[in-house]
Design a protein around this motif. Sequence first.
Motif, mmCIF file in Angstrom:
data_model
loop_
_atom_site.group_PDB
_atom_site.id
_atom_site.type_symbol
_atom_site.label_atom_id
_atom_site.label_comp_id
_atom_site.label_asym_id
_atom_site.label_seq_id
_atom_site.Cartn_x
_atom_site.Cartn_y
_atom_site.Cartn_z
ATOM 1 N N ALA A 12 0.840 -1.206 0.000
ATOM 2 C CA ALA A 12 0.000 0.000 0.000
ATOM 3 C C ALA A 12 0.872 1.253 0.000
ATOM 4 O O ALA A 12 0.528 2.261 -0.635
ATOM 5 C CB ALA A 12 -0.946 -0.014 1.201
ATOM 6 N N ARG A 13 1.993 1.203 0.683
ATOM 7 C CA ARG A 13 2.932 2.336 0.656
ATOM 8 C C ARG A 13 3.518 2.510 -0.744
ATOM 9 O O ARG A 13 3.676 3.636 -1.222
ATOM 10 C CB ARG A 13 4.061 2.121 1.660
ATOM 11 C CG ARG A 13 3.629 2.347 3.093
ATOM 12 C CD ARG A 13 4.763 2.157 4.081
ATOM 13 N NE ARG A 13 5.906 2.987 3.758
ATOM 14 C CZ ARG A 13 7.176 2.633 3.994
ATOM 15 N NH1 ARG A 13 7.455 1.479 4.553
ATOM 16 N NH2 ARG A 13 8.156 3.445 3.679
ATOM 17 N N LYS A 14 3.840 1.408 -1.406
ATOM 18 C CA LYS A 14 4.354 1.488 -2.779
ATOM 19 C C LYS A 14 3.307 2.117 -3.700
ATOM 20 O O LYS A 14 3.645 2.927 -4.570
ATOM 21 C CB LYS A 14 4.731 0.096 -3.293
ATOM 22 C CG LYS A 14 5.963 -0.485 -2.647
ATOM 23 C CD LYS A 14 6.237 -1.887 -3.171
ATOM 24 C CE LYS A 14 7.374 -2.558 -2.445
ATOM 25 N NZ LYS A 14 7.553 -3.965 -2.876
ATOM 26 N N SER A 71 -11.165 2.619 -0.415
ATOM 27 C CA SER A 71 -10.286 3.648 -0.982
ATOM 28 C C SER A 71 -9.600 3.144 -2.243
ATOM 29 O O SER A 71 -9.371 3.909 -3.181
ATOM 30 C CB SER A 71 -9.239 4.085 0.045
ATOM 31 O OG SER A 71 -9.858 4.782 1.109
ATOM 32 N N LEU A 72 -9.291 1.863 -2.294
ATOM 33 C CA LEU A 72 -8.687 1.286 -3.504
ATOM 34 C C LEU A 72 -9.651 1.348 -4.687
ATOM 35 O O LEU A 72 -9.249 1.676 -5.807
ATOM 36 C CB LEU A 72 -8.263 -0.160 -3.257
ATOM 37 C CG LEU A 72 -7.039 -0.364 -2.379
ATOM 38 C CD1 LEU A 72 -6.867 -1.848 -2.060
ATOM 39 C CD2 LEU A 72 -5.794 0.185 -3.047
ATOM 40 N N LYS A 92 0.787 3.715 -18.186
ATOM 41 C CA LYS A 92 0.817 4.178 -16.791
ATOM 42 C C LYS A 92 -0.382 3.616 -16.036
ATOM 43 O O LYS A 92 -0.252 3.178 -14.889
ATOM 44 C CB LYS A 92 0.824 5.711 -16.755
ATOM 45 C CG LYS A 92 1.080 6.268 -15.385
ATOM 46 C CD LYS A 92 2.438 5.842 -14.903
ATOM 47 C CE LYS A 92 2.971 6.758 -13.852
ATOM 48 N NZ LYS A 92 4.217 6.261 -13.295
ATOM 49 N N LEU A 93 -1.544 3.630 -16.696
ATOM 50 C CA LEU A 93 -2.745 3.083 -16.069
ATOM 51 C C LEU A 93 -2.547 1.609 -15.721
ATOM 52 O O LEU A 93 -2.867 1.181 -14.608
ATOM 53 C CB LEU A 93 -3.964 3.247 -16.981
ATOM 54 C CG LEU A 93 -5.274 2.661 -16.445
ATOM 55 C CD1 LEU A 93 -5.729 3.387 -15.192
ATOM 56 C CD2 LEU A 93 -6.349 2.698 -17.521
ATOM 57 N N ASN A 98 -2.201 -2.636 -11.792
ATOM 58 C CA ASN A 98 -1.567 -3.860 -11.277
ATOM 59 C C ASN A 98 -1.271 -3.742 -9.788
ATOM 60 O O ASN A 98 -1.476 -4.694 -9.027
ATOM 61 C CB ASN A 98 -0.293 -4.184 -12.053
ATOM 62 C CG ASN A 98 -0.575 -4.751 -13.423
ATOM 63 O OD1 ASN A 98 -1.641 -5.308 -13.667
ATOM 64 N ND2 ASN A 98 0.378 -4.618 -14.327
ATOM 65 N N GLN A 99 -0.807 -2.578 -9.359
ATOM 66 C CA GLN A 99 -0.515 -2.374 -7.942
ATOM 67 C C GLN A 99 -1.812 -2.310 -7.127
ATOM 68 O O GLN A 99 -1.871 -2.839 -6.017
ATOM 69 C CB GLN A 99 0.321 -1.097 -7.736
ATOM 70 C CG GLN A 99 0.857 -0.929 -6.329
ATOM 71 C CD GLN A 99 1.849 -1.998 -5.913
ATOM 72 O OE1 GLN A 99 2.480 -2.648 -6.737
ATOM 73 N NE2 GLN A 99 1.991 -2.197 -4.614
ATOM 74 N N ILE A 100 -2.838 -1.691 -7.673
ATOM 75 C CA ILE A 100 -4.136 -1.643 -6.986
ATOM 76 C C ILE A 100 -4.698 -3.049 -6.833
ATOM 77 O O ILE A 100 -5.181 -3.425 -5.758
ATOM 78 C CB ILE A 100 -5.122 -0.714 -7.737
ATOM 79 C CG1 ILE A 100 -4.688 0.750 -7.579
ATOM 80 C CG2 ILE A 100 -6.552 -0.914 -7.236
ATOM 81 C CD1 ILE A 100 -5.472 1.744 -8.431
#
Length: 118
Positions: A12-14, A71-72, A92-93, A98-100
């Motif tokens: 989540a920090r990343k 929030s995600l 970029k999206l 992917n991180q979300i």
Amino acid sequence: MEYKDLEVWIEARKLTKLVYDSTKSYPKEEIFGLTNQMRRCAVSVPSNIAEGCGRNTTKETIHFLFIARGSLFELETQFYLSLDLEYINDEKLATILNQIILCKKLINGFINYYRTKQ
């Protein structure tokens, strides 16, 4: 285990860093609009994970994990809007989504873990 050692909090920090880096290039007129909203959403994710871990009951912990998860979903929508507004490109999206998705999976796993403790 300390919340700072949890993979879900670290990822989540990343994500938060990705959001801040991505929104640096947004138009200046968005600083109090979409940029601010997205950054607040991103900060909310690790913050609510940490707050949930600091709570005394499993029910309270789960509540804060659901806030983080919400929030995600909000952040995901804001990135699709950013694409629509041409503030970001497809590449970029994809990186951010992917991180979300990773964060969603980790939070869901954490919620399921706490549900077994009820």
